[in-house]
Design a protein around this motif. Structure first.
Motif, PDB file in Angstrom:
ATOM      1  N   ASN A   1       0.818  -1.211   0.000  1.00 15.56           N
ATOM      2  CA  ASN A   1       0.000   0.000   0.000  1.00 15.56           C
ATOM      3  C   ASN A   1       0.853   1.262   0.000  1.00 15.56           C
ATOM      4  O   ASN A   1       0.542   2.253   0.660  1.00 15.56           O
ATOM      5  CB  ASN A   1      -0.962   0.010   1.193  1.00 15.56           C
ATOM      6  CG  ASN A   1      -1.914  -1.163   1.178  1.00 15.56           C
ATOM      7  OD1 ASN A   1      -2.217  -1.710   0.114  1.00 15.56           O
ATOM      8  ND2 ASN A   1      -2.375  -1.576   2.337  1.00 15.56           N
ATOM      9  N   GLY A   2       1.960   1.214  -0.718  1.00 15.22           N
ATOM     10  CA  GLY A   2       2.828   2.371  -0.856  1.00 15.22           C
ATOM     11  C   GLY A   2       3.756   2.611   0.306  1.00 15.22           C
ATOM     12  O   GLY A   2       4.508   3.587   0.298  1.00 15.22           O
ATOM     13  N   LYS A   3       3.752   1.736   1.323  1.00  9.49           N
ATOM     14  CA  LYS A   3       4.581   1.929   2.513  1.00  9.49           C
ATOM     15  C   LYS A   3       5.603   0.803   2.627  1.00  9.49           C
ATOM     16  O   LYS A   3       5.431  -0.285   2.073  1.00  9.49           O
ATOM     17  CB  LYS A   3       3.711   1.975   3.774  1.00  9.49           C
ATOM     18  CG  LYS A   3       2.711   3.126   3.775  1.00  9.49           C
ATOM     19  CD  LYS A   3       1.852   3.094   5.026  1.00  9.49           C
ATOM     20  CE  LYS A   3       0.834   4.214   5.016  1.00  9.49           C
ATOM     21  NZ  LYS A   3      -0.044   4.183   6.222  1.00  9.49           N
ATOM     22  N   ASP A   4       6.646   1.088   3.366  1.00  9.13           N
ATOM     23  CA  ASP A   4       7.715   0.125   3.563  1.00  9.13           C
ATOM     24  C   ASP A   4       7.176  -1.128   4.254  1.00  9.13           C
ATOM     25  O   ASP A   4       6.617  -1.057   5.354  1.00  9.13           O
ATOM     26  CB  ASP A   4       8.819   0.766   4.403  1.00  9.13           C
ATOM     27  CG  ASP A   4      10.048  -0.130   4.517  1.00  9.13           C
ATOM     28  OD1 ASP A   4      10.003  -1.254   3.996  1.00  9.13           O
ATOM     29  OD2 ASP A   4      11.038   0.308   5.119  1.00  9.13           O
ATOM     30  N   ALA A   5       7.316  -2.286   3.617  1.00  8.90           N
ATOM     31  CA  ALA A   5       6.764  -3.534   4.150  1.00  8.90           C
ATOM     32  C   ALA A   5       7.541  -4.061   5.341  1.00  8.90           C
ATOM     33  O   ALA A   5       7.064  -4.941   6.054  1.00  8.90           O
ATOM     34  CB  ALA A   5       6.720  -4.593   3.055  1.00  8.90           C
TER      35      ALA A   5
END
Length: 625
Positions: free
Chosen positions: A123-127
């Motif tokens: 979702n566009g964030k660092d996993a």
């Protein structure tokens, strides 16, 4: 949209080619695709596909055998996905988008991290923010399941069939092995089953090797196999952060005695609580210096199983509504409405039917406040799916009917209580509410409480002028009604005509009510009071007991009951600076707050939850010992 065709794939694929095997990027968004439209025989011909966009469709599942082994980017936002386990077929996936899938939960976030160790962005964030949590859970669960296996196998007799015993072990492990917060139980049980099945498979392999003449068995190998459960490779430990929030400060152990409602014999033991977290999640711009934003209300999400209790609580204050996991202190979701000041929140649980005809349970959160609007929030997807223009003045409080999951009461400073039917959402999760009843009051209603024994027939309200009751039966012709009965209290408790700002049913008969100024909570009998009223419009309550708590002139403290436990949660009296500093550290604002008044207490069988009213916006979560 019908089944996909090779022509359509070539039209929407990049680079342009007359061969599916050369397409590297494919956009299938916004085509109203259903799961059955994804033909594996067709899609597996996309042998070089690296980027696939399936967003804004109606997918409930992904087929298990799509064959896209080179896929690196997958977008599935705004669908109806309810499971993520099919993602394991994309071992090279690096970027994933799942926003707007209302039936995915925090458990699915952890499953994604476990299944796709090469994932860099979700979702566009660092996993990497969830990797540490998954690794810790996996390590602990593996240890516990292995210990459970050894204990289980040691109790088996030689005559018991191995196949049946191993199947029984998997069932017992899923049932008995527990670790972590209840909100993550779906993920932990999923992993426990996997680990258990790995142990069973390992045992069968060792038994097979033991039967082979080439390799003599080790003593006891059939009973105590040493399964090689490979540890997942994860990045360095990073605290779990599922949504923008301020860090929770977990407090050291301390005990506080609450004031439980005594049983008939007076033998009820004192309720003991432990402070778990202090959070400041409602401050403007997430500023720790903001001590002006006030917290007004909180409510526990309905439990998903009969007889269970939830540990997810919603809070409101300022322009924000937060949903918090009490066990971890994590702010799971946050919704903001600029220019609003939320005063009240309430949950309901709906059973919705998807376009494919499947039934799914969905928790809806209603929030209202200064602007007189009720916002129906899709918590997991993070958006408002309905607005009711309920009142011209501010809404003081609201509550859903326990008898009808779509019926919502709103109480306003316009001296009216309105019963709404929010209806069931359409396929786009939009609500169309209708007005059912209008109840007129002579003073501002502060607390609403459907009568426990007949919630579809009577509604109690604590008001500025006292405690009133209305007939809310919908089979009656009048759609606008005045107060049916006013309840008055003798001198020594709440005097007649005084404010009632706390109201709760402890069980189907006992009502707890509180007014300001006299420092007592009155317990009175609904059955005896109602049964003795006759035709009177003003009735003196039948007092059962009075609980002393704290004298104060400040108003608007709510009460909360936990009927199954027969506990009544009481608001806290003002705390002196000396007492504040005694609260478990670290708490960064402990020395800055000079006066705190707890205005809201909500309890269930696991947690008692407090919010502060006057000088700070600190959320304090207390767990039962």
């Amino acid at each position: 949209m019908g089944p996909l065709s090779a022509r359509l794939l070539m039209q929407r694929g990049r680079p342009k080619s007359d061969r599916l095997g050369k397409i590297r990027s494919l956009d299938l968004s916004g085509l109203e695709l259903l799961s059955e439209h994804l033909d594996p025989k067709l899609l597996c011909r996309l042998t070089q596909l690296q980027e696939l966009d399936l967003s804004n469709n109606q997918l409930e599942t992904l087929p298990d055998n799509l064959g896209l082994s080179h896929l690196r980017v997958l977008r599935c936002a705004n669908n109806q996905l309810g499971d993520v386990t099919a993602l394991c077929q994309f071992p090279k996936l690096e970027e994933l988008s799942l926003e707007g899938n209302p039936f995915l939960t925090v458990n699915d976030n952890l499953k994604v991290s476990f299944l796709l160790p090469t994932l860099r962005k979700v979702n566009g964030k660092d996993a990497s923010s969830t990797y540490s949590q998954v690794e810790n859970l996996n390590r602990e669960l593996t240890s516990r399941v292995t210990a459970h296996w050894e204990k289980f196998m040691a109790t088996l007799g030689p005559e018991e069939e191995a196949e049946k015993a191993q199947a029984d072990f998997v069932k017992s492990a899923v049932r008995d092995v527990r670790y972590g917060p209840e909100s993550l139980s779906e993920f932990t049980q999923w992993r426990v089953r996997m680990i258990s099945e790995e142990l069973v498979a390992s045992s069968r392999t060792q038994v097979h090797e033991a039967d082979s003449p080439e390799k003599p068995p080790e003593a006891g190998a059939a009973h105590k196999p040493r399964a090689r459960l490979a540890a997942l490779k994860r990045p360095d430990d990073v605290p779990l952060n599922l949504s923008p929030s301020k860090r929770a400060c977990a407090s050291p152990s301390a005990q506080v005695e609450g004031g439980p409602v005594a049983g008939s014999d007076g033998s009820q033991p004192a309720l003991k609580l432990e402070p778990l977290h202090f959070l400041q999640c409602h401050s403007k711009n997430n500023s720790p210096q903001d001590l002006e934003t006030q917290l007004w209300a909180c409510a526990f999400e309905p439990a998903w199983e009969e007889g269970a209790t939830s540990q997810t609580v919603a809070t409101c204050g300022g322009e924000a509504v937060c949903v918090i996991d009490c066990q971890t202190g994590i702010v799971l979701h946050k919704y903001k409405a600029p220019g609003e000041e939320f005063f009240s929140v309430a949950w309901t649980a709906l059973m919705v039917v998807t376009q494919a005809g499947h039934k799914k349970r969905w928790s809806v959160l209603a929030a209202a406040g200064l602007r007189g609007l009720v916002r129906l929030l899709h918590v997991r997807a993070g958006f408002c799916c309905g607005v009711i223009r309920a009142h011209k003045k501010a809404i003081a409080t609201l509550c859903f009917s326990p008898a009808h999951e779509t019926h919502l009461f709103t109480a306003s400073y316009d001296k009216r209580i309105i019963l709404w039917d929010i209806g069931m959402p359409n396929q786009d999760y939009e609500f169309q509410a209708s007005q059912l009843l209008t109840l007129d009051t002579t003073s501002i209603p502060l607390r609403l409480c459907p009568v426990a024994s007949c919630p579809d027939a009577r509604l109690l309200a604590g008001c500025e002028g006292g405690c009133c009751c209305w007939d809310v039966r919908l089979d009656q012709p009048q759609k606008r009604r005045v107060c049916e009965v006013e309840f008055v209290f003798s001198e020594g408790s709440e005097a007649s005509g005084r404010r009632v700002d706390g109201l709760a049913f402890v069980n189907e008969d006992v009502v707890a009510s509180k007014g300001s100024g006299l420092g007592t909570i009155c317990l009175w009998s609904w059955r005896q009071t109602w049964g003795g009223r006759g035709s009177q419009s003003t009735v003196a309550v039948v007092v059962l007991a009075r609980l002393q708590w704290s004298p104060t002139e400040l108003a608007y403290f709510s009460l909360s009951a936990c009927p199954g436990e027969l506990h009544l949660s009481q608001p806290s009296p003002p705390l002196s600076p000396h007492q504040i500093l005694k609260w478990p550290q670290p708490w960064a604002l402990g020395q800055a707050v000079t006066k705190t008044m707890v205005n809201t207490v909500v309890a269930n069988a696991s947690f008692t939850y407090l919010t502060a009213l006057t000088d700070s916006n600190i959320v304090a979560i207390w767990g039962r010992l």
